[in-house]
Design an enzyme around this catalytic site. Structure first.
Site, mmCIF file in Angstrom:
data_model
loop_
_atom_site.group_PDB
_atom_site.id
_atom_site.type_symbol
_atom_site.label_atom_id
_atom_site.label_comp_id
_atom_site.label_asym_id
_atom_site.label_seq_id
_atom_site.Cartn_x
_atom_site.Cartn_y
_atom_site.Cartn_z
ATOM 1 N N LYS A 86 38.994 30.358 34.694
ATOM 2 C CA LYS A 86 37.639 30.898 34.696
ATOM 3 C C LYS A 86 37.006 30.623 33.346
ATOM 4 O O LYS A 86 37.503 31.079 32.316
ATOM 5 C CB LYS A 86 37.639 32.397 34.988
ATOM 6 N N ARG B 31 37.096 34.538 49.863
ATOM 7 C CA ARG B 31 36.214 35.700 49.869
ATOM 8 C C ARG B 31 35.471 35.813 51.193
ATOM 9 O O ARG B 31 35.424 34.858 51.981
ATOM 10 C CB ARG B 31 35.175 35.546 48.743
ATOM 11 N N ASP C 261 30.242 37.886 48.050
ATOM 12 C CA ASP C 261 30.997 36.782 47.455
ATOM 13 C C ASP C 261 32.016 37.277 46.429
ATOM 14 O O ASP C 261 32.803 36.479 45.912
ATOM 15 C CB ASP C 261 30.054 35.764 46.812
ATOM 16 N N ASN C 262 32.025 38.583 46.154
ATOM 17 C CA ASN C 262 33.032 39.165 45.260
ATOM 18 C C ASN C 262 34.053 40.004 46.016
ATOM 19 O O ASN C 262 34.823 40.741 45.403
ATOM 20 C CB ASN C 262 32.354 40.039 44.202
#
Length: 505
Positions: free
Chosen positions: A113, A183, A257-258
């Site tokens: 990330k 997700r 999306d989380n």
């Protein structure tokens, strides 16, 4: 881009077999002068991966300046609802999937990330800053220490390379590990595009490789495997929400999306473990409408599950059946939260009777209302109550000195004493010491408070990473006493209330 020396990871790469419509292959973007900020050797050992994986030999790979041999870096595409509004195509804008490797805990995906821009960065730089990376590193490990499903942090690399946010900061890359980073938004993406073939391919992949229990669960839904998939996801989500609420955790950005299809806590941004208990607490300064306030999280999870259900509808093929599956959340979540809160009171027995469950929830609810009325520190209260119980000789004399730490937290002591009397009646013949010992294994002494993370961040920006290491050690075993570190479990300082965490955090 040069390769690092060989490392014997046993790569499996099942995700990249889905096809090019699911991702874009690309390499990470190098950063200047990388250095180790933190290495999680405990996680490395638990996975059974070679210890030299986190040696200086592989620093370049975890900085995004080289590739681990056998890795196959890519960024996945997904869509989603953000703050309740359809946002269209999103994707891994600053995360890069290195691949999937076998481990003692089963196949694990590895992500960088902050490794630079991808086709899904939406004009962003694809970077993460040291501040937010420290927070993610520590919180994922804190959640694991609490027994809450989460992605894990393998290592943290810092760089002096400048990154612009509200102000100029420095770059960092955190390496995340999870069984899968898929997700709700991945499913929504292909449903929105009416790409039913890819939608089915993705659902089949999840069932076959990550949630095989769906095969047996399908019998409950007339043999409909995709209804079973929704059922398993809602069940895992309900369990996760119950655990979040019980420990006082606020995620801050519960966009679809989380949300993990595996029921993991992922994407740590403006999170917070509450200090003073406030059901309406908003931890995200960017959440101006309070959509993701603490008390709203369970209902938002249901909202997200409904969005997922709509995306799966073409595969399920039965709207009534889909609604029946979703109804399970409305029953399951309250039950799981009730169990979690009763466990915080040591009331782990006699849970089969619904009448007893309702009475216990009334006890819990009245206590939470009391805590909320005075914004009592959530973590400190539960820990002091646990200690008071564990030190009680069985007399339930609330004026004794070991109860003083509890009563000192509230101004309305008569109301507290009235509640404690009800608690004593509920406990019946159970000895407070036995209940307290159970409570000490349920109510943590240490959580990652914002001010603790802030202190670690301030020191790390000066090149001192020792506070990150100290917090990691405490948070890996948050129920232990850790003599000499009492200051990390005390009430927060006044300046902690001035900290603001936003979506850029």
């Amino acid at each position: 881009m040069s390769l690092t020396s060989n490392t014997p990871l046993n790569w499996t790469h099942r995700l990249n077999q889905l096809g090019p419509s699911f991702f874009t292959r690309l390499h990470p973007t190098p950063v200047a002068a990388p250095r180790w900020a933190m290495r999680n050797t405990a996680l490395l050992h638990s996975l059974g991966w070679p210890m030299d994986l986190l040696s200086d030999t592989h620093l370049a790979a975890f900085a995004g300046n080289a590739l681990l041999p056998g890795s196959d870096p890519l960024a996945t595409v997904y869509s989603g609802h953000q703050f309740g509004v359809w946002a269209g195509q999103l994707g891994d804008g600053r995360a890069l999937w290195l691949g999937e490797a076998q481990s003692l805990q089963g196949p694990q995906e590895i992500q960088l990330k902050g490794a630079g821009p991808t086709p899904y960065s939406r004009r962003g730089d694809g970077r993460a800053v040291l501040r937010s990376s420290i927070r993610e590193y520590l919180c994922s490990e804190a959640m694991h220490g609490l027994g809450i499903p989460t992605s894990r942090a393998l290592c943290l690399v810092a760089s002096p390379e400048p990154v612009r946010r509200e102000a100029w900061e420095t770059a960092a890359i955190v390496t995340r590990v999870a069984p899968s980073f898929l997700r709700f938004g991945h499913v929504e993406h292909f449903a929105a595009r009416q790409d039913l073939q890819s939608l089915q391919t993705l659902a089949d992949h999840v069932i076959a490789h990550h949630l095989p229990e769906c095969q047996a669960r399908a019998a409950r839904w007339g043999g409909n495997t995709y209804a079973a998939l929704l059922d398993v996801v809602q069940e895992r989500t309900a369990s996760l929400m119950a655990q979040w609420q019980a420990v006082g955790f606020c995620h801050g950005v519960m966009n679809t999306d989380n949300m993990s299809l595996l029921g993991l806590t992922i994407d740590y941004g403006p999170f917070q473990f509450m200090d003073g208990f406030d059901p309406g607490h908003i931890c995200n300064h960017s959440d101006t409408q309070g959509r993701y306030a603490y008390a709203r999280q369970p209902n938002i999870a249901y909202w997200n599950l409904y969005a997922l259900a709509q995306a799966l509808m073409p595969l399920i093929g039965d709207e009534d059946l889909t609604e029946q599956v979703l109804e399970g959340y409305k029953t399951l979540f309250p039950r799981l939260l009730g169990d979690a809160m009763r466990a915080k009171l040591g009331l782990t027995g006699e849970l089969a009777k619904e009448e007893q469950r309702e009475q216990d929830w009334s006890l819990v609810e009245d206590l939470l209302q009391l805590l909320a009325s005075e914004r009592v520190d959530y973590t400190v209260f539960w820990r002091r109550l646990s200690h008071a119980m564990a030190q009680d000789d069985g007399a339930w004399q609330f004026a004794q000195v070991h109860w003083q730490g509890v009563s000192d937290l509230l101004l309305d002591r008569p109301r507290l004493l009235a509640w404690l009397a009800r608690y004593q009646t509920r406990a019946g013949s159970a000895l407070p010491k036995a209940l307290g010992e159970q409570m000490l294994r349920t109510n943590p002494k240490f959580v990652l408070r914002n001010h603790l993370a802030e202190i670690a961040i301030r020191q790390a920006t000066q090149g001192d990473d020792s506070e990150i290491a100290t917090l990691q050690d405490l948070l890996h075993s948050p129920f232990d006493e850790h003599p000499g570190f009492e200051s990390y479990a005390q009430l927060p300082p006044d300046w902690a209330g001035q900290l603001e965490i936003s979506c850029s955090s």
